[in-house]
Scaffold this motif. Structure first.
Motif, PDB file in Angstrom:
ATOM      1  N   ARG A 134      -2.857   5.469  10.411  1.00 37.94           N
ATOM      2  CA  ARG A 134      -2.006   4.984   9.297  1.00 37.94           C
ATOM      3  C   ARG A 134      -1.990   5.882   8.181  1.00 37.94           C
ATOM      4  NH1 ARG A 134      -5.930   0.350   6.930  1.00 37.94           N
ATOM      5  NH2 ARG A 134      -7.731   1.794   6.352  1.00 37.94           N
ATOM      6  N   PHE A 157       6.252  10.304   6.670  1.00 35.01           N
ATOM      7  CA  PHE A 157       7.059  11.231   7.224  1.00 35.01           C
ATOM      8  C   PHE A 157       8.525  10.528   7.680  1.00 35.01           C
ATOM      9  CE2 PHE A 157       3.097  13.298   7.027  1.00 35.01           C
ATOM     10  CZ  PHE A 157       3.289  14.548   6.401  1.00 35.01           C
ATOM     11  N   MET A 184       5.984  22.539  -1.712  1.00 31.18           N
ATOM     12  CA  MET A 184       4.680  22.950  -1.169  1.00 31.18           C
ATOM     13  C   MET A 184       4.072  22.112   0.119  1.00 31.18           C
ATOM     14  SD  MET A 184       0.916  23.036  -1.930  1.00 31.18           S
ATOM     15  CE  MET A 184      -0.446  22.228  -1.093  1.00 31.18           C
ATOM     16  N   ARG A 228       3.859  10.300  -6.464  1.00 25.44           N
ATOM     17  CA  ARG A 228       2.875  10.594  -7.335  1.00 25.44           C
ATOM     18  C   ARG A 228       2.834  12.042  -7.674  1.00 25.44           C
ATOM     19  NH1 ARG A 228      -1.457   8.165  -4.077  1.00 25.44           N
ATOM     20  NH2 ARG A 228      -2.912   8.890  -5.334  1.00 25.44           N
ATOM     21  N   ILE A 229       3.050  12.792  -6.564  1.00 27.13           N
ATOM     22  CA  ILE A 229       2.893  14.421  -6.774  1.00 27.13           C
ATOM     23  C   ILE A 229       4.032  14.898  -7.719  1.00 27.13           C
ATOM     24  CG2 ILE A 229       3.297  16.693  -5.474  1.00 27.13           C
ATOM     25  CD1 ILE A 229       2.004  15.798  -3.042  1.00 27.13           C
ATOM     26  N   ALA A 256       7.485  14.838  -1.154  1.00 27.65           N
ATOM     27  CA  ALA A 256       6.484  14.479  -0.282  1.00 27.65           C
ATOM     28  C   ALA A 256       5.879  13.122  -0.870  1.00 27.65           C
ATOM     29  CB  ALA A 256       5.297  15.529  -0.727  1.00 27.65           C
ATOM     30  N   ASN A 257       5.803  12.724  -2.124  1.00 28.50           N
ATOM     31  CA  ASN A 257       5.023  11.570  -2.652  1.00 28.50           C
ATOM     32  C   ASN A 257       5.439  11.539  -4.151  1.00 28.50           C
ATOM     33  OD1 ASN A 257       2.895  10.272  -3.880  1.00 28.50           O
ATOM     34  ND2 ASN A 257       1.825  10.707  -2.044  1.00 28.50           N
ATOM     35  N   ARG A 315       0.793   3.990  -3.249  1.00 26.89           N
ATOM     36  CA  ARG A 315       0.352   5.202  -2.989  1.00 26.89           C
ATOM     37  C   ARG A 315       1.303   6.509  -2.743  1.00 26.89           C
ATOM     38  NH1 ARG A 315      -5.460   4.921  -1.992  1.00 26.89           N
ATOM     39  NH2 ARG A 315      -6.015   2.871  -2.422  1.00 26.89           N
ATOM     40  N   TRP A 374       0.759  -1.474   0.063  1.00 25.66           N
ATOM     41  CA  TRP A 374       0.021  -0.024   0.157  1.00 25.66           C
ATOM     42  C   TRP A 374       0.942   1.251   0.087  1.00 25.66           C
ATOM     43  CZ3 TRP A 374      -1.067   4.562   2.005  1.00 25.66           C
ATOM     44  CH2 TRP A 374      -2.280   5.310   1.864  1.00 25.66           C
TER      45      TRP A 374
HETATM   46  N1  ACO Z   1      -2.195   1.635   4.741  1.00 24.35           N
HETATM   47  C1  ACO Z   1      -3.129   1.261   4.437  1.00 24.35           C
HETATM   48  N2  ACO Z   1      -4.403   1.810   4.107  1.00 24.35           N
HETATM   49  C2  ACO Z   1      -4.355   3.122   4.228  1.00 24.35           C
HETATM   50  C3  ACO Z   1      -3.267   3.591   4.751  1.00 24.35           C
HETATM   51  C4  ACO Z   1      -1.846   3.197   5.004  1.00 24.35           C
HETATM   52  N3  ACO Z   1      -0.907   3.540   5.558  1.00 24.35           N
HETATM   53  N4  ACO Z   1      -3.526   5.238   4.795  1.00 24.35           N
HETATM   54  C5  ACO Z   1      -4.934   5.196   4.560  1.00 24.35           C
HETATM   55  N5  ACO Z   1      -5.405   3.946   4.165  1.00 24.35           N
HETATM   56  C6  ACO Z   1      -6.685   3.579   3.769  1.00 24.35           C
HETATM   57  C7  ACO Z   1      -7.697   4.633   4.314  1.00 24.35           C
HETATM   58  O1  ACO Z   1      -8.081   4.446   5.427  1.00 24.35           O
HETATM   59  C8  ACO Z   1      -8.709   4.336   2.922  1.00 24.35           C
HETATM   60  O2  ACO Z   1      -9.296   3.205   3.434  1.00 24.35           O
HETATM   61  P1  ACO Z   1     -11.094   3.388   3.223  1.00 24.35           P
HETATM   62  O3  ACO Z   1     -11.192   3.316   1.702  1.00 24.35           O
HETATM   63  O4  ACO Z   1     -11.695   1.786   3.711  1.00 24.35           O
HETATM   64  O5  ACO Z   1     -11.676   4.435   3.889  1.00 24.35           O
HETATM   65  C9  ACO Z   1      -7.898   4.010   1.674  1.00 24.35           C
HETATM   66  O6  ACO Z   1      -6.761   3.690   2.197  1.00 24.35           O
HETATM   67  C10 ACO Z   1      -7.739   5.376   0.871  1.00 24.35           C
HETATM   68  O7  ACO Z   1      -7.531   6.379   1.820  1.00 24.35           O
HETATM   69  P2  ACO Z   1      -7.320   7.766   1.130  1.00 24.35           P
HETATM   70  O8  ACO Z   1      -6.700   8.748   2.067  1.00 24.35           O
HETATM   71  O9  ACO Z   1      -8.190   8.081  -0.111  1.00 24.35           O
HETATM   72  O10 ACO Z   1      -5.887   7.407   0.028  1.00 24.35           O
HETATM   73  P3  ACO Z   1      -5.325   8.211  -1.161  1.00 24.35           P
HETATM   74  O11 ACO Z   1      -5.155   7.554  -2.140  1.00 24.35           O
HETATM   75  O12 ACO Z   1      -5.537   9.652  -1.204  1.00 24.35           O
HETATM   76  O13 ACO Z   1      -3.773   8.253  -0.804  1.00 24.35           O
HETATM   77  C11 ACO Z   1      -2.120   9.757   0.498  1.00 24.35           C
HETATM   78  C12 ACO Z   1      -3.552   8.867   0.842  1.00 24.35           C
HETATM   79  C13 ACO Z   1      -0.869   8.575   0.287  1.00 24.35           C
HETATM   80  C14 ACO Z   1      -2.056  10.303   1.772  1.00 24.35           C
HETATM   81  C15 ACO Z   1      -2.461  10.637  -0.667  1.00 24.35           C
HETATM   82  O14 ACO Z   1      -3.628  11.387  -0.507  1.00 24.35           O
HETATM   83  C16 ACO Z   1      -1.186  11.663  -0.664  1.00 24.35           C
HETATM   84  O15 ACO Z   1      -0.193  11.321  -1.045  1.00 24.35           O
HETATM   85  N6  ACO Z   1      -1.594  12.901  -0.210  1.00 24.35           N
HETATM   86  C17 ACO Z   1      -0.699  14.144  -0.426  1.00 24.35           C
HETATM   87  C18 ACO Z   1      -0.291  14.316   1.071  1.00 24.35           C
HETATM   88  C19 ACO Z   1       1.180  14.603   1.314  1.00 24.35           C
HETATM   89  O16 ACO Z   1       1.791  14.062   0.666  1.00 24.35           O
HETATM   90  N7  ACO Z   1       1.145  15.331   2.317  1.00 24.35           N
HETATM   91  C20 ACO Z   1       2.642  15.735   2.797  1.00 24.35           C
HETATM   92  C21 ACO Z   1       2.721  17.070   3.245  1.00 24.35           C
HETATM   93  S1  ACO Z   1       2.391  18.235   2.112  1.00 24.35           S
HETATM   94  C22 ACO Z   1       3.432  18.100   1.176  1.00 24.35           C
HETATM   95  O17 ACO Z   1       4.514  17.881   1.508  1.00 24.35           O
HETATM   96  C23 ACO Z   1       2.945  18.332  -0.406  1.00 24.35           C
END
Ligand code: ACO
Length: 324
Positions: A153, A159, A311, A256-257, A253-254, A38, A34
């Motif tokens: 989670r 981080f 960002m 995918r970003i 950050a990620n 992601r 996961w």
């Molecule tokens: N392991 C397993 N499952 C997880 C985890 C994990 N660590 N975290 C979340 N999930 C689950 C959620 O509970 C959810 O389950 P559900 O569908 O049963 O409710 C499912 O995975 C999908 O969750 P989402 O939050 O919708 O997942 P998404 O595809 O959006 O990915 C992530 C989450 C990786 C945080 C993504 O939104 C992201 O990368 N966002 C950018 C945030 C970031 O990078 N922030 C850093 C600070 S800002 C910056 O630096 C730019």
């Protein structure tokens, strides 16, 4: 001729302890699969007990000073970007100042979370261009492990801890887009998005340190468009095109970003410096950590046009264009 800030040395420090996704999966309900799919993150470094942001910052600063071939006594400005300071006050920068033997000038912290290093770089560059500093030490250092909710989670897997530093020196240059040094910096913030990424504690509200809270999907959406906007702005300000960029050193950050921003700008992913797989998101430390890694392994070379961008919470975002 005008004054430009040349990057004359850089350095970084990562705590010894490496925590894999498999280890994270023993703490919260997650999996390596996961996290990798992601985010692209495979492992992160975490500070040891008792190891603080100033310790990480000092180690990175000493390496940057050594690379620049100068001592701390020659530095007349120290700007440290952190959202995880040792204490509420005084600034962590003043602790680092004393440890590196910098006795004059000014040292202070700035806070723009993940964009912190770009903000700090911009401040130092403007001090240099104004003739108010000649040799600046710019540091990004964080111990985000201390503000994570280790039961959430959705955030704790993202981080890591670390520090990176750069030494800037004033140098007279002709004033064209072929100059060496920082060509321009661009900063933005939009406080309406406070609640999408914040820490739910602080001295003036809860009198606790608090934990990081994030609406990941919303942050993701804003990140790609804000980063593409500010990169376009930086290129336009210098009469340059995406094609002219040799390397992008983005905030890590990620994955995918990073890929989303590269696609939006039409930049090939192989021109991006990527460390998020091994460092995770180290907030203000991520850009100088990635920069130092790419300098040390020989990817970044003299004459390269390098774009730095980030960002973070606030939201804040920014970019800097630098010719090495
Ligand atoms: N392991 C397993 N499952 C997880 C985890 C994990 N660590 N975290 C979340 N999930 C689950 C959620 O509970 C959810 O389950 P559900 O569908 O049963 O409710 C499912 O995975 C999908 O969750 P989402 O939050 O919708 O997942 P998404 O595809 O959006 O990915 C992530 C989450 C990786 C945080 C993504 O939104 C992201 O990368 N966002 C950018 C945030 C970031 O990078 N922030 C850093 C600070 S800002 C910056 O630096 C730019």
């Amino acid at each position: 001729m005008i004054l430009r800030s040349r990057i004359v040395g850089c350095g970084s420090y990562l705590p010894e302890r490496v925590v894999s996704n498999a280890e994270m999966a023993r703490m919260v309900d997650t999996s390596d699969e996961w996290i990798v799919e992601r985010t692209g993150i495979r492992s992160r470094h975490l500070a040891a007990e008792g190891q603080s942001t100033s310790d990480l910052a000092t180690a990175a600063a000493q390496r940057a000073l050594q690379a620049a071939g100068i001592t701390g006594a020659e530095v007349d400005l120290l700007v440290l970007a952190t959202a995880t300071p040792d204490h509420t006050f005084p600034a962590t920068a003043t602790k680092v100042q004393s440890r590196i033997g910098m006795t004059g000038g000014a040292a202070f912290d700035i806070q723009a979370v993940c964009s912190g290093f770009i903000y700090a770089l911009s401040i130092a560059d403007n001090f240099i261009k104004a003739g108010q500093a000649r040799t600046a030490l710019v540091i990004g250092a964080e111990t985000f492990s201390r503000i994570l909710d280790w039961t959430d989670r959705g955030t704790c897997v993202l981080f890591g801890d670390g520090a990176g530093a750069m030494v800037l020196r004033a140098e007279a240059q002709p004033g064209t887009n072929q100059d060496r040094g920082i060509l321009s910096t661009h900063l933005h913030s939009d406080g309406r998005h406070h609640d999408l990424l914040y820490v739910d504690g602080g001295p003036s509200t809860t009198q606790t340190v608090g934990h990081l809270r994030m609406e990941g999907k919303e942050v993701f959406r804003h990140a790609v468009s804000n980063l593409a906007q500010v990169v376009g702005e930086a290129l336009e300000a210098n009469g340059l095109k995406a094609d002219d960029i040799t390397w992008v050193v983005p905030h890590q950050a990620n994955r995918r970003i990073l890929d989303g921003t590269a696609r939006k700008l039409g930049l090939p992913p192989e021109r991006m410096v990527v460390t998020v797989d091994r460092h995770a998101n180290t907030s203000a430390a991520s850009v100088p950590l990635a920069f130092a890694e790419a300098v040390n392994d020989g990817r970044l070379k003299s004459g390269d046009l390098v774009l730095l961008e980030a960002m973070g919470g606030g939201f804040t975002w920014g970019a800097a264009l630098v010719r090495l």
